[in-house]
Design a protein around this motif. Sequence first.
Motif, PDB file in Angstrom:
ATOM      1  N   GLY A 182       0.827  -1.203   0.000  1.00  0.00           N
ATOM      2  CA  GLY A 182       0.000   0.000   0.000  1.00  0.00           C
ATOM      3  C   GLY A 182       0.857   1.247   0.000  1.00  0.00           C
ATOM      4  N   ALA A 183       0.215   2.389   0.151  1.00  0.00           N
ATOM      5  CA  ALA A 183       0.904   3.684   0.168  1.00  0.00           C
ATOM      6  C   ALA A 183       1.616   3.946  -1.152  1.00  0.00           C
ATOM      7  CB  ALA A 183       1.874   3.776   1.345  1.00  0.00           C
ATOM      8  N   HIS A 184       0.876   3.748  -2.242  1.00  0.00           N
ATOM      9  CA  HIS A 184       1.409   4.005  -3.574  1.00  0.00           C
ATOM     10  C   HIS A 184       1.305   5.497  -3.874  1.00  0.00           C
ATOM     11  CE1 HIS A 184       1.880   3.838  -7.928  1.00  0.00           C
ATOM     12  NE2 HIS A 184       2.178   2.545  -7.855  1.00  0.00           N
ATOM     13  N   THR A 185       2.288   6.021  -4.596  1.00  0.00           N
ATOM     14  CA  THR A 185       2.236   7.407  -5.065  1.00  0.00           C
ATOM     15  C   THR A 185       0.914   7.647  -5.822  1.00  0.00           C
ATOM     16  OG1 THR A 185       4.623   7.301  -5.349  1.00  0.00           O
ATOM     17  CG2 THR A 185       3.492   9.140  -6.405  1.00  0.00           C
ATOM     18  N   PRO A 186       0.194   8.721  -5.606  1.00  0.00           N
ATOM     19  CA  PRO A 186       0.549   9.922  -4.837  1.00  0.00           C
ATOM     20  C   PRO A 186       0.094   9.877  -3.378  1.00  0.00           C
ATOM     21  CG  PRO A 186      -1.450  10.342  -6.058  1.00  0.00           C
ATOM     22  CD  PRO A 186      -1.050   8.924  -6.380  1.00  0.00           C
ATOM     23  N   HIS A 187      -0.316   8.705  -2.920  1.00  0.00           N
ATOM     24  CA  HIS A 187      -0.816   8.598  -1.547  1.00  0.00           C
ATOM     25  C   HIS A 187       0.215   7.916  -0.656  1.00  0.00           C
ATOM     26  CE1 HIS A 187      -4.620   9.901  -3.183  1.00  0.00           C
ATOM     27  NE2 HIS A 187      -4.602   8.905  -4.049  1.00  0.00           N
ATOM     28  N   CYS A 188       1.442   8.359  -0.794  1.00  0.00           N
ATOM     29  CA  CYS A 188       2.531   7.754  -0.026  1.00  0.00           C
ATOM     30  C   CYS A 188       2.884   8.658   1.151  1.00  0.00           C
ATOM     31  CB  CYS A 188       3.746   7.528  -0.926  1.00  0.00           C
ATOM     32  SG  CYS A 188       5.056   6.580  -0.136  1.00  0.00           S
ATOM     33  N   ASN A 189       2.143   8.475   2.232  1.00  0.00           N
ATOM     34  CA  ASN A 189       2.382   9.216   3.461  1.00  0.00           C
ATOM     35  C   ASN A 189       1.811   8.398   4.613  1.00  0.00           C
ATOM     36  OD1 ASN A 189      -0.512  10.154   4.024  1.00  0.00           O
ATOM     37  ND2 ASN A 189      -0.165  10.955   1.950  1.00  0.00           N
ATOM     38  N   PRO A 190       2.198   8.659   5.838  1.00  0.00           N
ATOM     39  CA  PRO A 190       1.750   7.823   6.959  1.00  0.00           C
ATOM     40  C   PRO A 190       0.241   7.751   7.112  1.00  0.00           C
ATOM     41  CG  PRO A 190       3.636   9.143   7.625  1.00  0.00           C
ATOM     42  CD  PRO A 190       3.235   9.642   6.270  1.00  0.00           C
ATOM     43  N   GLN A 191      -0.458   8.852   6.873  1.00  0.00           N
ATOM     44  CA  GLN A 191      -1.912   8.845   7.033  1.00  0.00           C
ATOM     45  C   GLN A 191      -2.581   7.958   5.991  1.00  0.00           C
ATOM     46  OE1 GLN A 191      -0.019  11.712   6.730  1.00  0.00           O
ATOM     47  NE2 GLN A 191       0.111  12.000   8.976  1.00  0.00           N
ATOM     48  N   ALA A 192      -2.172   8.106   4.722  1.00  0.00           N
ATOM     49  CA  ALA A 192      -2.752   7.280   3.656  1.00  0.00           C
ATOM     50  C   ALA A 192      -2.379   5.817   3.853  1.00  0.00           C
ATOM     51  CB  ALA A 192      -2.280   7.773   2.293  1.00  0.00           C
ATOM     52  N   LEU A 193      -1.168   5.569   4.336  1.00  0.00           N
ATOM     53  CA  LEU A 193      -0.743   4.194   4.603  1.00  0.00           C
ATOM     54  C   LEU A 193      -1.727   3.507   5.544  1.00  0.00           C
ATOM     55  CD1 LEU A 193       2.880   3.044   5.435  1.00  0.00           C
ATOM     56  CD2 LEU A 193       0.937   2.191   6.745  1.00  0.00           C
ATOM     57  N   HIS A 228       4.481   0.402  -1.058  1.00  0.00           N
ATOM     58  CA  HIS A 228       4.545   0.190  -2.504  1.00  0.00           C
ATOM     59  C   HIS A 228       5.501   1.168  -3.193  1.00  0.00           C
ATOM     60  CE1 HIS A 228       1.749  -1.734  -5.745  1.00  0.00           C
ATOM     61  NE2 HIS A 228       3.015  -1.946  -5.990  1.00  0.00           N
ATOM     62  N   ARG A 229       5.688   2.316  -2.612  1.00  0.00           N
ATOM     63  CA  ARG A 229       6.595   3.339  -3.139  1.00  0.00           C
ATOM     64  C   ARG A 229       7.221   4.086  -1.963  1.00  0.00           C
ATOM     65  NH1 ARG A 229       5.525   1.011  -7.232  1.00  0.00           N
ATOM     66  NH2 ARG A 229       5.127   1.854  -9.324  1.00  0.00           N
ATOM     67  N   ASP A 230       8.159   4.948  -2.277  1.00  0.00           N
ATOM     68  CA  ASP A 230       8.779   5.818  -1.273  1.00  0.00           C
ATOM     69  C   ASP A 230       8.366   7.265  -1.554  1.00  0.00           C
ATOM     70  OD1 ASP A 230      10.318   6.781   0.781  1.00  0.00           O
ATOM     71  OD2 ASP A 230      12.251   6.483  -0.237  1.00  0.00           O
ATOM     72  N   ASN A 231       8.454   8.072  -0.545  1.00  0.00           N
ATOM     73  CA  ASN A 231       8.241   9.506  -0.671  1.00  0.00           C
ATOM     74  C   ASN A 231       9.373  10.181   0.079  1.00  0.00           C
ATOM     75  OD1 ASN A 231       7.471  12.170  -0.634  1.00  0.00           O
ATOM     76  ND2 ASN A 231       5.369  11.798   0.057  1.00  0.00           N
ATOM     77  N   THR A 232      10.374  10.623  -0.656  1.00  0.00           N
ATOM     78  CA  THR A 232      11.587  11.145  -0.015  1.00  0.00           C
ATOM     79  C   THR A 232      11.362  12.500   0.646  1.00  0.00           C
ATOM     80  OG1 THR A 232      12.277  12.069  -2.158  1.00  0.00           O
ATOM     81  CG2 THR A 232      13.130   9.889  -1.553  1.00  0.00           C
ATOM     82  N   ASP A 233      10.185  13.095   0.461  1.00  0.00           N
ATOM     83  CA  ASP A 233       9.875  14.336   1.167  1.00  0.00           C
ATOM     84  C   ASP A 233       9.507  14.085   2.632  1.00  0.00           C
ATOM     85  OD1 ASP A 233      10.300  15.852  -1.102  1.00  0.00           O
ATOM     86  OD2 ASP A 233       8.201  15.766  -1.743  1.00  0.00           O
ATOM     87  N   ILE A 234       9.261  12.840   2.974  1.00  0.00           N
ATOM     88  CA  ILE A 234       8.881  12.482   4.340  1.00  0.00           C
ATOM     89  C   ILE A 234      10.049  11.773   5.013  1.00  0.00           C
ATOM     90  CG2 ILE A 234       7.318  11.049   5.732  1.00  0.00           C
ATOM     91  CD1 ILE A 234       5.145  11.579   3.674  1.00  0.00           C
ATOM     92  N   PRO A 235      10.472  12.200   6.196  1.00  0.00           N
ATOM     93  CA  PRO A 235      11.584  11.539   6.898  1.00  0.00           C
ATOM     94  C   PRO A 235      11.286  10.061   7.141  1.00  0.00           C
ATOM     95  CG  PRO A 235      11.049  13.641   7.919  1.00  0.00           C
ATOM     96  CD  PRO A 235       9.961  13.373   6.938  1.00  0.00           C
ATOM     97  N   VAL A 236      12.313   9.241   7.067  1.00  0.00           N
ATOM     98  CA  VAL A 236      12.127   7.799   7.227  1.00  0.00           C
ATOM     99  C   VAL A 236      11.512   7.468   8.578  1.00  0.00           C
ATOM    100  CG1 VAL A 236      13.946   7.123   5.623  1.00  0.00           C
ATOM    101  CG2 VAL A 236      14.520   7.555   8.032  1.00  0.00           C
ATOM    102  N   GLY A 237      11.820   8.263   9.584  1.00  0.00           N
ATOM    103  CA  GLY A 237      11.313   7.974  10.912  1.00  0.00           C
ATOM    104  C   GLY A 237       9.795   7.987  10.992  1.00  0.00           C
ATOM    105  N   GLU A 238       9.146   8.835  10.204  1.00  0.00           N
ATOM    106  CA  GLU A 238       7.682   8.881  10.236  1.00  0.00           C
ATOM    107  C   GLU A 238       7.084   7.578   9.705  1.00  0.00           C
ATOM    108  OE1 GLU A 238       5.814  12.384   8.742  1.00  0.00           O
ATOM    109  OE2 GLU A 238       7.480  13.691   9.333  1.00  0.00           O
ATOM    110  N   PHE A 239       7.691   7.042   8.649  1.00  0.00           N
ATOM    111  CA  PHE A 239       7.195   5.767   8.112  1.00  0.00           C
ATOM    112  C   PHE A 239       7.480   4.623   9.091  1.00  0.00           C
ATOM    113  CE2 PHE A 239       7.666   7.746   3.715  1.00  0.00           C
ATOM    114  CZ  PHE A 239       6.303   7.843   3.513  1.00  0.00           C
TER     115      PHE A 239
END
Length: 663
Positions: free
Chosen positions: A437-448, A470-481
Amino acid sequence: MSQTLTWGILGAGRIAGIFAQGLASSKTGTLLAVGSRTQEAADRFGDKWNVSRRYGSYEDLLADSDVQAIYISTPHPMHAEWAIKATEAGKHVLCEKPIALNHADAMAIIESAQRNDVFLMEAFMYRGHPQIAKVVELIRGGAIGDVRVIQATFAFNAGNNLEGRLLNDKLGGGGILDVGCYCASIARLVAGAAIGKPFADPTRVTATGHIGEASHVDEYTVASLAFPGGIVAQLMTGVRVNAENEVRIYGSEGSITLPTPWNPGAGQTTKVIVKHNGEVTEHSFETQDLYGAEADTVAAHLAERQSPTMSWEDTLGNIRTLDQWRAALGLSYPSEQPQGPDQQLPVHKRALAVRPQHIMKYGSIAGVEKPVSRLVMGVDNQTSWPHASVMFDDFFEQGGNCFDSAYIYGGGLCEKMLGQWIKNRGLRDQVVILDKGAHTPHCNPQALTSQFLQSLDRLQTDYVDVYMMHRDNTDIPVGEFITVLNEHKNAGRMRAFGASNWSIERLQEANDWAAAHGLSGFSAMSNNFSLARMVDPVWAGCIAASDAKSRAWLEQTQMPIMPWSSQARGFFTGRAHPDDHSDAELVRCWYSEDNFKRLERVNQMAQERGVLPINIALAYVLNQPFPTFPLIGPRLLSETRTSLPALTVELTPEELRWLNLED
């Protein structure tokens, strides 16, 4: 030479009697036994047709070691179960048309025949009539120029008996499966002859028709088919309409008419009428009993295990056409629904179990308490219950227990199919679910979190074994994920988690952060990894880990990889050639000079090892010095079967380097 065969008839209805009568005229076959669901029915049939052995169950008939061949004459929904059980009993099988309710069940029958090394043919008796061979000869010889239009009709009025087979949806009733199958088969035969092939499959099927309010089956319908070469066909069928049952073929220079195409009686003279530039020619044929001739066809082709009269591929193409015809009407049967009768069992109606002689291998992933099959079935294309259940059942029976799906696959339908199958079969404790899950453009902790909870609902489970971003979002720090993934893991909703299409650097950063904060990190990754270098990303945001740097990191960390497109999306199946650019996606993603050099080496090694090239390419992934669990994406049972032998191919480090052009 034809062999003589002793026959048993499974089922004691009307068509069984017609076959028994025809078998008496066979040159190669004798009727030895009949099996019915009751002893009384078997005895009545035996008395009428002089059958010496009468069994009150189908199982007892199949247990008779003196019966070599079985004619299956049950209603349509029972064909698959008993054809499979007959092949498992070592019997040659002639199965009344249609071979099954749908393409998925037909695949299961053919796989069983192949696995048990027995003859199998779908019983289209009209195909053996000499007039059909004459039509093919005329078409191939250009007797009417280029074929343009095919018209085929087979319909009759079956009356109003809603409990009878023809108007009962629980028995696979309606015109399409009962007699429309003839129209489809001859259209495909003629279209194939016109383009120089044994048969042709339509490129498009559209239809309209009437589904009865009380019967819930197609009572009458017309289909339009488009074939390669500009050929079109119009098919009409029904069980509540009378029609002139004939076939007409129109070409650029004339026409061919078959006034009696389907079932001319023994001794009846039939004609093939050819009109060419104003001249009329008639070819006449005296008919022998078609069912006796059909039995002789079986005996004549035992060694090949199938007959060109109706080959396995022809059968699969025809039933797929019937599926498309029914789909155009919105018609499916109760037994094709996930909640339908007997859907807790596979098509063979036995409890699902792993076959003792399977060759599957297993590995482990940190956090997952179950062994994980080294091959993982991709659940991204199974959007109908018949197809999904047959594909999943077969993979499980062959030892596969890991299934990969995602929130976005099929708009959620793929997750639903997988979840329903697991529930129906009662397998949650025996299978490993890899979900993403969390595929672009919904790759953020809330959408996950939002998507993951929906996925659990679709899968009808309270946890997945492995969850992958499913994807990464480098705008979000790894710690949040890492934080949100640990919350779900600690709540028991996932046993382990990983990352798909993350860079090695970003994944290492995430695991370093997790270790520094006393949290769990990624247990696995799912980037592309294959022998063929991915020239251009298959999808936006995709990342490969096949390069030397990534391989060194994987070997050092022993991070398990569950790679997608592990077989390079068919590059090693014979589809790829430098001069063949018909598949634009294959060209875009995998065509390169170095990949074609790899293909040459794969083909060389496959020939030396006596396996398919695809087995060598997949074995390259399986034999890496770090844990690999390749995802495979079979659309057909035959694709699963031909992938599995890769598990038996051992490659040395030197052979791995040679295949990858590193020598």
